[in-house]
Design a protein around this motif. Sequence first.
Motif, mmCIF file in Angstrom:
data_model
loop_
_atom_site.group_PDB
_atom_site.id
_atom_site.type_symbol
_atom_site.label_atom_id
_atom_site.label_comp_id
_atom_site.label_asym_id
_atom_site.label_seq_id
_atom_site.Cartn_x
_atom_site.Cartn_y
_atom_site.Cartn_z
ATOM 1 N N LYS A 36 -22.404 -18.440 93.129
ATOM 2 C CA LYS A 36 -23.207 -18.104 94.320
ATOM 3 C C LYS A 36 -23.367 -16.593 94.445
ATOM 4 C CE LYS A 36 -22.116 -22.198 96.958
ATOM 5 N NZ LYS A 36 -21.213 -22.814 97.896
ATOM 6 N N LEU A 37 -22.274 -15.856 94.235
ATOM 7 C CA LEU A 37 -22.344 -14.391 94.351
ATOM 8 C C LEU A 37 -23.225 -13.794 93.253
ATOM 9 C CD1 LEU A 37 -18.635 -13.452 95.194
ATOM 10 C CD2 LEU A 37 -20.619 -13.088 96.662
ATOM 11 N N ALA A 38 -23.134 -14.350 92.041
ATOM 12 C CA ALA A 38 -23.946 -13.835 90.926
ATOM 13 C C ALA A 38 -25.427 -14.089 91.200
ATOM 14 C CB ALA A 38 -23.519 -14.496 89.619
ATOM 15 N N GLY A 39 -25.725 -15.124 91.988
ATOM 16 C CA GLY A 39 -27.114 -15.410 92.356
ATOM 17 C C GLY A 39 -27.729 -14.261 93.142
ATOM 18 N N HIS A 40 -26.880 -13.481 93.844
ATOM 19 C CA HIS A 40 -27.387 -12.349 94.630
ATOM 20 C C HIS A 40 -27.943 -11.241 93.749
ATOM 21 C CE1 HIS A 40 -24.504 -13.563 98.125
ATOM 22 N NE2 HIS A 40 -25.538 -14.370 97.997
ATOM 23 N N VAL A 41 -27.389 -11.104 92.542
ATOM 24 C CA VAL A 41 -27.882 -10.035 91.658
ATOM 25 C C VAL A 41 -28.955 -10.564 90.700
ATOM 26 C CG1 VAL A 41 -25.840 -8.573 91.756
ATOM 27 C CG2 VAL A 41 -25.960 -10.361 90.033
ATOM 28 N N ASP A 42 -29.237 -11.863 90.837
ATOM 29 C CA ASP A 42 -30.351 -12.469 90.105
ATOM 30 C C ASP A 42 -30.264 -12.201 88.605
ATOM 31 O OD1 ASP A 42 -32.558 -14.040 90.059
ATOM 32 O OD2 ASP A 42 -33.994 -12.403 90.355
ATOM 33 N N HIS A 43 -29.083 -12.414 88.061
ATOM 34 C CA HIS A 43 -28.866 -12.179 86.638
ATOM 35 C C HIS A 43 -28.693 -13.554 85.979
ATOM 36 C CE1 HIS A 43 -27.737 -10.087 83.063
ATOM 37 N NE2 HIS A 43 -27.673 -8.919 83.674
ATOM 38 N N THR A 44 -29.801 -14.096 85.470
ATOM 39 C CA THR A 44 -29.823 -15.486 84.984
ATOM 40 C C THR A 44 -28.787 -15.739 83.890
ATOM 41 O OG1 THR A 44 -32.174 -15.358 85.374
ATOM 42 C CG2 THR A 44 -31.393 -17.314 84.238
ATOM 43 N N GLU A 45 -28.646 -14.759 82.992
ATOM 44 C CA GLU A 45 -27.723 -14.958 81.864
ATOM 45 C C GLU A 45 -26.284 -15.147 82.353
ATOM 46 O OE1 GLU A 45 -26.101 -12.571 78.012
ATOM 47 O OE2 GLU A 45 -27.827 -11.743 79.051
ATOM 48 N N TRP A 46 -25.888 -14.323 83.349
ATOM 49 C CA TRP A 46 -24.527 -14.449 83.883
ATOM 50 C C TRP A 46 -24.346 -15.811 84.545
ATOM 51 C CZ3 TRP A 46 -24.182 -9.130 86.873
ATOM 52 C CH2 TRP A 46 -24.138 -8.097 85.926
ATOM 53 N N ILE A 47 -25.354 -16.197 85.329
ATOM 54 C CA ILE A 47 -25.238 -17.474 86.049
ATOM 55 C C ILE A 47 -25.075 -18.628 85.059
ATOM 56 C CG2 ILE A 47 -26.442 -19.077 87.600
ATOM 57 C CD1 ILE A 47 -27.718 -16.602 88.924
ATOM 58 N N GLU A 48 -25.835 -18.588 83.982
ATOM 59 C CA GLU A 48 -25.731 -19.662 82.973
ATOM 60 C C GLU A 48 -24.339 -19.670 82.331
ATOM 61 O OE1 GLU A 48 -30.452 -19.774 81.750
ATOM 62 O OE2 GLU A 48 -29.002 -18.998 80.292
ATOM 63 N N GLN A 49 -23.821 -18.485 82.053
ATOM 64 C CA GLN A 49 -22.483 -18.408 81.431
ATOM 65 C C GLN A 49 -21.401 -18.881 82.415
ATOM 66 O OE1 GLN A 49 -22.903 -14.236 80.331
ATOM 67 N NE2 GLN A 49 -22.740 -14.774 78.177
ATOM 68 N N PHE A 50 -21.577 -18.516 83.698
ATOM 69 C CA PHE A 50 -20.614 -18.946 84.721
ATOM 70 C C PHE A 50 -20.670 -20.462 84.899
ATOM 71 C CE2 PHE A 50 -20.679 -14.644 87.250
ATOM 72 C CZ PHE A 50 -20.122 -14.010 86.149
ATOM 73 N N GLN A 51 -21.890 -21.012 84.805
ATOM 74 C CA GLN A 51 -22.020 -22.463 84.960
ATOM 75 C C GLN A 51 -21.348 -23.214 83.806
ATOM 76 O OE1 GLN A 51 -26.231 -22.575 85.662
ATOM 77 N NE2 GLN A 51 -25.956 -22.962 87.861
ATOM 78 N N LEU A 52 -21.429 -22.626 82.609
ATOM 79 C CA LEU A 52 -20.749 -23.244 81.463
ATOM 80 C C LEU A 52 -19.235 -23.197 81.685
ATOM 81 C CD1 LEU A 52 -20.725 -24.443 78.595
ATOM 82 C CD2 LEU A 52 -20.703 -22.103 77.716
#
Length: 243
Positions: free
Chosen positions: A199-215
């Motif tokens: 959720k916090l990474a969504g604030h910086v709108d960094h898709t690559e990080w969000i995908e890695q965090f989801q994995l």
Amino acid sequence: MNKHTQLGMNRTGIQMSPLDTAKLKNIAAEVPPDVGGNSDVLAAFRGKFVADAEPIGSVPVPGNLKGLVGTAMEKLTGHHIEVLVDKLGERLAFERTGVRLYEAILAKTSALEDISEPLVQALRRFRNEELVHFELVKSVLLQLGADPTAQTPCADAAGVASSGILKAITDPRTTLAQSLDALLAAELIDNAGWELLIKLAGHVDHTEWIEQFQLALKQEAHHLATVRLYVENEILRDSAALR
Ligand SMILES: [Fe+2]
Ligand SMILES: [Fe+2]
């Protein structure tokens, strides 16, 4: 190492010595607590300390000025980046501890004779995944220009909160079931931690990080489900074991 729950000379309960029960009750009535009164008085007493206390620490100013942390980034996102850095610092510390928890429990399994090989393999795999998660968080902190060696306030608080888990697992006397139970608590925290970080990474709108965090979260969910199953298996096996 005895891994089964046993009956024995446990003297911690009051029923072990009915003669001393009255004496114990008298002493409890005669010797007042250091802070008198009731729970309301205690809460007021604690409240004074809370009001006067300094924060546990601060998020360090980024060492790398070329990093993304800073007012420009905050203006861009409308969020305080230091909150993300603080929680990343917490995740970093927790994943590092996660590696140590799995290593400690693997050491325990090595001392057991009739250990399930699939359990050992799962523990080894999860230990390696915790390490990959640690490296992922470290890399994101570096990309933000933050120092991954700094202990953030949330990392400090989480370290204190989870220190009991480490103690329970590294205690040589605890059984495999007790150790797995402590590990279950760590995995519950792990899963909630990654969910929040996404959720916090969504604030910086960094898709690559969000995908890695989801994995990482997907792997944590598998850790949780597996450890929960092994806790149940161990306790049910203990309950059914021939003595
Ligand atoms: Fe983890
Ligand atoms: Fe995990």
